[in-house]
Design a protein around this motif. Sequence first.
Motif, PDB file in Angstrom:
ATOM      1  N   LEU A  96      41.286  35.092  22.271  1.00 47.58           N
ATOM      2  CA  LEU A  96      39.999  34.395  22.346  1.00 47.58           C
ATOM      3  C   LEU A  96      39.124  35.005  23.438  1.00 47.58           C
ATOM      4  O   LEU A  96      37.931  35.248  23.225  1.00 47.58           O
ATOM      5  N   ILE A  97      39.691  35.244  24.590  1.00 52.04           N
ATOM      6  CA  ILE A  97      38.917  35.824  25.698  1.00 52.04           C
ATOM      7  C   ILE A  97      38.350  37.178  25.296  1.00 52.04           C
ATOM      8  O   ILE A  97      37.193  37.495  25.586  1.00 52.04           O
ATOM      9  N   MET A  98      39.162  37.956  24.588  1.00 45.83           N
ATOM     10  CA  MET A  98      38.711  39.282  24.142  1.00 45.83           C
ATOM     11  C   MET A  98      37.670  39.183  23.032  1.00 45.83           C
ATOM     12  O   MET A  98      36.767  40.018  22.922  1.00 45.83           O
ATOM     13  N   ALA A  99      37.789  38.170  22.182  1.00 44.92           N
ATOM     14  CA  ALA A  99      36.974  38.118  20.968  1.00 44.92           C
ATOM     15  C   ALA A  99      35.557  37.594  21.192  1.00 44.92           C
ATOM     16  O   ALA A  99      34.646  37.979  20.463  1.00 44.92           O
ATOM     17  N   CYS A 100      35.366  36.724  22.151  1.00 46.85           N
ATOM     18  CA  CYS A 100      34.028  36.145  22.342  1.00 46.85           C
ATOM     19  C   CYS A 100      33.073  37.247  22.821  1.00 46.85           C
ATOM     20  O   CYS A 100      33.244  37.776  23.914  1.00 46.85           O
ATOM     21  N   PRO A 101      32.053  37.574  22.031  1.00 41.70           N
ATOM     22  CA  PRO A 101      31.161  38.671  22.414  1.00 41.70           C
ATOM     23  C   PRO A 101      30.311  38.357  23.637  1.00 41.70           C
ATOM     24  O   PRO A 101      29.808  39.272  24.287  1.00 41.70           O
ATOM     25  N   ALA A 102      30.168  37.078  23.947  1.00 46.26           N
ATOM     26  CA  ALA A 102      29.374  36.698  25.115  1.00 46.26           C
ATOM     27  C   ALA A 102      30.239  36.499  26.361  1.00 46.26           C
ATOM     28  O   ALA A 102      29.722  36.181  27.427  1.00 46.26           O
ATOM     29  N   VAL A 151      42.179  26.943  30.128  1.00 44.29           N
ATOM     30  CA  VAL A 151      41.044  27.712  29.616  1.00 44.29           C
ATOM     31  C   VAL A 151      39.746  27.120  30.154  1.00 44.29           C
ATOM     32  O   VAL A 151      39.524  25.912  30.084  1.00 44.29           O
ATOM     33  N   GLU A 152      38.895  27.999  30.668  1.00 43.61           N
ATOM     34  CA  GLU A 152      37.583  27.595  31.170  1.00 43.61           C
ATOM     35  C   GLU A 152      36.526  28.117  30.204  1.00 43.61           C
ATOM     36  O   GLU A 152      36.617  29.250  29.730  1.00 43.61           O
ATOM     37  N   PHE A 153      35.547  27.294  29.905  1.00 44.86           N
ATOM     38  CA  PHE A 153      34.519  27.676  28.930  1.00 44.86           C
ATOM     39  C   PHE A 153      33.189  27.088  29.332  1.00 44.86           C
ATOM     40  O   PHE A 153      33.102  25.980  29.836  1.00 44.86           O
ATOM     41  N   SER A 154      32.121  27.848  29.098  1.00 49.18           N
ATOM     42  CA  SER A 154      30.779  27.301  29.265  1.00 49.18           C
ATOM     43  C   SER A 154      29.961  27.662  28.033  1.00 49.18           C
ATOM     44  O   SER A 154      29.999  28.808  27.584  1.00 49.18           O
ATOM     45  N   TYR A 155      29.283  26.705  27.459  1.00 51.05           N
ATOM     46  CA  TYR A 155      28.563  26.930  26.195  1.00 51.05           C
ATOM     47  C   TYR A 155      27.225  27.627  26.385  1.00 51.05           C
ATOM     48  O   TYR A 155      26.666  28.176  25.433  1.00 51.05           O
ATOM     49  N   ARG A 164      43.242  24.558  17.747  1.00 48.62           N
ATOM     50  CA  ARG A 164      44.229  24.941  18.753  1.00 48.62           C
ATOM     51  C   ARG A 164      43.572  25.067  20.119  1.00 48.62           C
ATOM     52  O   ARG A 164      44.136  24.647  21.122  1.00 48.62           O
ATOM     53  N   ILE A 165      42.384  25.652  20.168  1.00 57.06           N
ATOM     54  CA  ILE A 165      41.618  25.662  21.422  1.00 57.06           C
ATOM     55  C   ILE A 165      40.247  25.025  21.167  1.00 57.06           C
ATOM     56  O   ILE A 165      39.878  24.068  21.833  1.00 57.06           O
ATOM     57  N   VAL A 166      39.510  25.537  20.193  1.00 62.08           N
ATOM     58  CA  VAL A 166      38.215  24.923  19.878  1.00 62.08           C
ATOM     59  C   VAL A 166      38.462  23.614  19.135  1.00 62.08           C
ATOM     60  O   VAL A 166      39.071  23.582  18.075  1.00 62.08           O
ATOM     61  N   GLU A 167      37.991  22.554  19.738  1.00 63.05           N
ATOM     62  CA  GLU A 167      38.218  21.213  19.196  1.00 63.05           C
ATOM     63  C   GLU A 167      37.089  20.802  18.251  1.00 63.05           C
ATOM     64  O   GLU A 167      37.314  20.184  17.225  1.00 63.05           O
ATOM     65  N   SER A 168      35.858  21.157  18.631  1.00 63.05           N
ATOM     66  CA  SER A 168      34.717  20.895  17.746  1.00 63.05           C
ATOM     67  C   SER A 168      33.665  21.967  17.980  1.00 63.05           C
ATOM     68  O   SER A 168      33.485  22.450  19.100  1.00 63.05           O
ATOM     69  N   TRP A 169      33.022  22.351  16.909  1.00 57.07           N
ATOM     70  CA  TRP A 169      32.025  23.417  16.956  1.00 57.07           C
ATOM     71  C   TRP A 169      30.839  22.998  16.098  1.00 57.07           C
ATOM     72  O   TRP A 169      30.993  22.700  14.917  1.00 57.07           O
ATOM     73  N   ASN A 170      29.683  22.962  16.689  1.00 58.18           N
ATOM     74  CA  ASN A 170      28.453  22.650  15.970  1.00 58.18           C
ATOM     75  C   ASN A 170      27.367  23.600  16.438  1.00 58.18           C
ATOM     76  O   ASN A 170      27.490  24.221  17.501  1.00 58.18           O
ATOM     77  N   ASN A 217      44.038  23.177  27.579  1.00 57.91           N
ATOM     78  CA  ASN A 217      45.441  23.587  27.710  1.00 57.91           C
ATOM     79  C   ASN A 217      45.994  24.030  26.359  1.00 57.91           C
ATOM     80  O   ASN A 217      46.068  23.241  25.423  1.00 57.91           O
ATOM     81  N   CYS A 218      46.357  25.289  26.289  1.00 54.29           N
ATOM     82  CA  CYS A 218      46.908  25.845  25.056  1.00 54.29           C
ATOM     83  C   CYS A 218      48.203  26.569  25.406  1.00 54.29           C
ATOM     84  O   CYS A 218      48.206  27.464  26.257  1.00 54.29           O
ATOM     85  N   PRO A 219      49.301  26.210  24.762  1.00 52.19           N
ATOM     86  CA  PRO A 219      50.582  26.829  25.094  1.00 52.19           C
ATOM     87  C   PRO A 219      50.716  28.257  24.555  1.00 52.19           C
ATOM     88  O   PRO A 219      51.634  28.971  24.943  1.00 52.19           O
ATOM     89  N   ASP A 220      49.822  28.653  23.667  1.00 50.68           N
ATOM     90  CA  ASP A 220      49.908  29.980  23.043  1.00 50.68           C
ATOM     91  C   ASP A 220      49.102  30.988  23.874  1.00 50.68           C
ATOM     92  O   ASP A 220      47.891  31.153  23.679  1.00 50.68           O
ATOM     93  N   GLN A 221      49.769  31.649  24.810  1.00 51.00           N
ATOM     94  CA  GLN A 221      49.099  32.582  25.704  1.00 51.00           C
ATOM     95  C   GLN A 221      48.458  33.742  24.947  1.00 51.00           C
ATOM     96  O   GLN A 221      47.373  34.207  25.308  1.00 51.00           O
ATOM     97  N   LYS A 222      49.090  34.221  23.904  1.00 57.02           N
ATOM     98  CA  LYS A 222      48.515  35.329  23.112  1.00 57.02           C
ATOM     99  C   LYS A 222      47.186  34.909  22.484  1.00 57.02           C
ATOM    100  O   LYS A 222      46.242  35.688  22.423  1.00 57.02           O
ATOM    101  N   LEU A 223      47.130  33.668  22.012  1.00 57.66           N
ATOM    102  CA  LEU A 223      45.902  33.170  21.405  1.00 57.66           C
ATOM    103  C   LEU A 223      44.785  33.083  22.447  1.00 57.66           C
ATOM    104  O   LEU A 223      43.638  33.443  22.179  1.00 57.66           O
ATOM    105  N   VAL A 224      45.131  32.613  23.638  1.00 54.62           N
ATOM    106  CA  VAL A 224      44.145  32.535  24.715  1.00 54.62           C
ATOM    107  C   VAL A 224      43.602  33.935  25.021  1.00 54.62           C
ATOM    108  O   VAL A 224      42.386  34.134  25.144  1.00 54.62           O
ATOM    109  N   GLU A 225      44.479  34.906  25.097  1.00 53.64           N
ATOM    110  CA  GLU A 225      44.051  36.278  25.392  1.00 53.64           C
ATOM    111  C   GLU A 225      43.168  36.828  24.281  1.00 53.64           C
ATOM    112  O   GLU A 225      42.162  37.496  24.547  1.00 53.64           O
TER     113      GLU A 225
END
Length: 94
Positions: free
Chosen positions: A38-44, A55-59, A75-81, A28-36
């Motif tokens: 992110l969706i555009m930016a992920c190359p996969a 937000v729905e995500f699969s690794y 803000r959306i990504v909580e942890s990245w490894n 849950n992210c209140p920043d709709q522009k950021l969500v949009e």
Amino acid sequence: MAMTIEDKLGLNRFNVDNSYAHIHIKENCPDQKLVERLIMACPAKLYRQREDGSVEFSYEGCLECGTCRVLTHDRIVESWNHPMGGMGVAFRKG
Ligand code: SF4
């Protein structure tokens, strides 16, 4: 004939680690522009927005580029490894 980006990405192999998700998000992210962005930016194209706005995500299929981390850290990504050794993407054509 030159290969398209989609052709090249289609050659990659993924060793999916079903016991370890290397990226965790806040759905849950209140920043709709950021969500949009992110969706555009992920190359996969691994991020989607549900009808309820969450937000729905699969690794699986992650290219490990780090874009989502840089763009939305805390803000959306909580942890990245990186995936555990030998797991994740194996690039075949760059
Ligand atoms: S690291 Fe790159 S490919 Fe993986 S989920 Fe984030 S933006 Fe998408």
